[in-house]
Design a protein around this motif. Sequence first.
Motif, PDB file in Angstrom:
ATOM      1  N   ILE A 196       0.844  -1.207   0.000  1.00  0.00           N
ATOM      2  CA  ILE A 196       0.000   0.000   0.000  1.00  0.00           C
ATOM      3  C   ILE A 196       0.874   1.251   0.000  1.00  0.00           C
ATOM      4  O   ILE A 196       0.641   2.204  -0.752  1.00  0.00           O
ATOM      5  N   ILE A 197       1.927   1.225   0.815  1.00  0.00           N
ATOM      6  CA  ILE A 197       2.844   2.370   0.888  1.00  0.00           C
ATOM      7  C   ILE A 197       3.529   2.589  -0.452  1.00  0.00           C
ATOM      8  O   ILE A 197       3.643   3.723  -0.951  1.00  0.00           O
ATOM      9  N   VAL A 198       3.975   1.484  -1.059  1.00  0.00           N
ATOM     10  CA  VAL A 198       4.693   1.586  -2.338  1.00  0.00           C
ATOM     11  C   VAL A 198       3.777   2.139  -3.433  1.00  0.00           C
ATOM     12  O   VAL A 198       4.163   3.039  -4.188  1.00  0.00           O
ATOM     13  N   VAL A 199       2.542   1.614  -3.525  1.00  0.00           N
ATOM     14  CA  VAL A 199       1.601   2.060  -4.567  1.00  0.00           C
ATOM     15  C   VAL A 199       1.274   3.542  -4.408  1.00  0.00           C
ATOM     16  O   VAL A 199       1.313   4.316  -5.374  1.00  0.00           O
ATOM     17  N   VAL A 200       0.954   3.953  -3.161  1.00  0.00           N
ATOM     18  CA  VAL A 200       0.644   5.374  -2.917  1.00  0.00           C
ATOM     19  C   VAL A 200       1.867   6.235  -3.218  1.00  0.00           C
ATOM     20  O   VAL A 200       1.759   7.322  -3.805  1.00  0.00           O
ATOM     21  N   GLY A 201       3.053   5.734  -2.845  1.00  0.00           N
ATOM     22  CA  GLY A 201       4.285   6.474  -3.128  1.00  0.00           C
ATOM     23  C   GLY A 201       4.520   6.655  -4.621  1.00  0.00           C
ATOM     24  O   GLY A 201       4.929   7.730  -5.066  1.00  0.00           O
ATOM     25  N   GLY A 205       4.586  10.106  -6.538  1.00  0.00           N
ATOM     26  CA  GLY A 205       5.787  10.431  -7.315  1.00  0.00           C
ATOM     27  C   GLY A 205       5.471  10.861  -8.728  1.00  0.00           C
ATOM     28  O   GLY A 205       6.056  11.811  -9.253  1.00  0.00           O
ATOM     29  N   LYS A 206       4.503  10.167  -9.367  1.00  0.00           N
ATOM     30  CA  LYS A 206       4.105  10.535 -10.732  1.00  0.00           C
ATOM     31  C   LYS A 206       3.554  11.943 -10.771  1.00  0.00           C
ATOM     32  O   LYS A 206       3.883  12.746 -11.650  1.00  0.00           O
ATOM     33  N   LYS A 210       5.187  15.274 -12.648  1.00  0.00           N
ATOM     34  CA  LYS A 210       4.426  16.037 -13.644  1.00  0.00           C
ATOM     35  C   LYS A 210       4.376  17.508 -13.275  1.00  0.00           C
ATOM     36  O   LYS A 210       4.600  18.389 -14.111  1.00  0.00           O
ATOM     37  N   LEU A 211       4.099  17.793 -11.992  1.00  0.00           N
ATOM     38  CA  LEU A 211       4.056  19.191 -11.543  1.00  0.00           C
ATOM     39  C   LEU A 211       5.431  19.841 -11.657  1.00  0.00           C
ATOM     40  O   LEU A 211       5.544  21.013 -12.035  1.00  0.00           O
ATOM     41  N   SER A 212       6.479  19.076 -11.357  1.00  0.00           N
ATOM     42  CA  SER A 212       7.840  19.604 -11.459  1.00  0.00           C
ATOM     43  C   SER A 212       8.187  19.938 -12.903  1.00  0.00           C
ATOM     44  O   SER A 212       8.772  20.986 -13.193  1.00  0.00           O
ATOM     45  N   GLY A 319      12.625   1.966  -4.842  1.00  0.00           N
ATOM     46  CA  GLY A 319      13.590   2.377  -5.871  1.00  0.00           C
ATOM     47  C   GLY A 319      13.230   1.903  -7.256  1.00  0.00           C
ATOM     48  O   GLY A 319      13.617   2.520  -8.260  1.00  0.00           O
ATOM     49  N   PHE A 320      12.458   0.812  -7.347  1.00  0.00           N
ATOM     50  CA  PHE A 320      12.100   0.265  -8.655  1.00  0.00           C
ATOM     51  C   PHE A 320      11.209   1.219  -9.454  1.00  0.00           C
ATOM     52  O   PHE A 320      11.212   1.193 -10.683  1.00  0.00           O
ATOM     53  N   ALA A 321      10.427   2.073  -8.766  1.00  0.00           N
ATOM     54  CA  ALA A 321       9.558   3.021  -9.477  1.00  0.00           C
ATOM     55  C   ALA A 321      10.398   3.985 -10.309  1.00  0.00           C
ATOM     56  O   ALA A 321      10.133   4.211 -11.495  1.00  0.00           O
ATOM     57  N   ASP A 322      11.462   4.526  -9.686  1.00  0.00           N
ATOM     58  CA  ASP A 322      12.328   5.458 -10.416  1.00  0.00           C
ATOM     59  C   ASP A 322      13.142   4.720 -11.471  1.00  0.00           C
ATOM     60  O   ASP A 322      13.355   5.233 -12.574  1.00  0.00           O
TER      61      ASP A 322
END
Length: 609
Positions: A196-201, A205-206, A210-212, A319-322
């Motif tokens: 749950i933490i990873v999915v929300v993170g 992050g996405k 996008k905002l950045s 770290g896998f998301a990035d």
Amino acid sequence: MARGNRQDNGVRKPDMPKAKLNRENLKEAILIFRYLKPYRWTFVTGLLFIALSSGTTMAFPYFLKKLIDSAQSLSLGKDAVSPGTIALWMLGILSLQMVFSFMRVFLFTYVGEHALADMRKEVYRKMIMMPMNFFAQRRVGELSSRISADLSQIQDAVTGMLAEILRGLLTLIIGMVLIFVLSPKLAGLMLSVLPIIVVVGVLFGKRIRKLSRNTQDQLADSNIIVQETLQGISNVKSFTNEWYEIGRYTRSLQDAVKMAINNGRFRGLFVSFILMSIFGTIILVVWYGTTLVQHGAITFGGLTAFVVYTAFVGGSMAGFADLYSQLQKTLGATQRVREILRDETEPVTVIDEPVQEQNKLHGAVTFEHVAFSYPSRKDLHILKDVSITAAPGEQIAIVGPSGAGKSTIAALLLRFYQPDEGRLLFDGKPADTIPLSQLRKQMALVPQDVMLFGGTIKENITYGKPGATQQEIEDAARKANAHNFISSFPEGYETIVGERGIKLSGGQRQRIAIARAILKDPVILVLDEATSSLDSASESVVQEALDNLMKNRTSFVIAHRLSTIRNADKIIVLDQGHVVESGTHQQLLAREDGLYKSLTKLQLEFTSV
């Protein structure tokens, strides 16, 4: 310019477009690994050190458990290995970890730098050997991006991302196995919360990325306003639009501030969520773990090791998301680089070889009923049934209104393009029967807009004949009326000309280009409006140099100023892609209502005003 693909301009680097993670794209990416083949054993050794580094990392919590349990056992009077001995083991493992980590980083950097250098050389070689149509359809910035940003992205993947993915996978697999070995109950509790933490993170992050990007794009827009305003400051002031530009810049900055604040709000929420999640999970695991310790289901050292392994597993998953995002960018970069590597180049020789006897030209050139349209504009016929004959040593002038096809004649002569219909002959032989590099070695071009490279005057002149002696260089410069002004510089022939020759005047650049052509000693010479952008004083000096250059050479002179081609052996008048008149200056002037006579009259009237 499109957002997310904007040059830095002092604000940021362009975003790398991403590609989908599918079988086809992965297959293309794997082909890039052929550049690793010469360094495969170094690469394999690097992989071994990744495994050893991950192993020693994951061993550290195990020995931490042993250390704590040893101290606890001794305090209860039980036999156990001395904590000092275990601490020495841990120091030994830490020392090994340092060695393994150093070797992993060093070996992957070694392989990545060498492999990417090989790839850069091949991409540059392919790019520079592409036909002119390739460059006509692409921007210079786009091609520069291929050899800089795209290859840098691939380089980062080989030197860093690949190692991180492998290390992350090993850490995740070993960590998951060990936490289940230590306590299946705690592992089940942790795994129910961690995803749950990873999915929300990942979702946070996405949104933040996008905002950045939007904020950085808006800042880039603001920077472009500054750049445009300063470049056109004379227009701004002449129209008294200073306050208009200030308002435009202010509005753009305000939009950037709003986006940055919104981005900060999301980043604040994200940081708060991550801190709450991490420490909440630790509290939950430790609370449940202490109950298990009380019931003897796990030791206190085992609980400590479990918490550390949980942190390792959670860090790897996050770290896998990035890494996934980086992998998509690498696949996109690989696709674009592969496009260049797959394209067909011109049939030129890679090795610089002298002109062979059977390919030596005498200077006869014939256009036989040539028709041509540029590949990007096939519906627009530039040349239509053009026939021109030039004997060795003749001076042929090509004149006509703008858009008549004059510069296209020069492009066909140099075989930048092939005729759609008809034939181009050199000494009676079809142009395509003479090797391209052999043909161009015997031709020289002096264009209207001279391109000088950013080195010295000597380097620019010797571009016509690499390895020429100083005496040959100076002789060519004298014939080009360039020696005197070159000698007047403190550094002489070693004077740096600056980017595109910016430190020299137009006439000086033109004479260096002529010296370059003289040094090459071509059989066939192409002058593409070589004096049209010069003032009268510079034109007379340059024209004298051109006369020296044209002696005993077949010359095609594309002329805007008709006064410069009065002595031509033959003048070809083009109009709308057709040869409408042909003859000497006097013969063409004698024609009533002729186009050449009309053009000459217009120029005389213009110069007399």
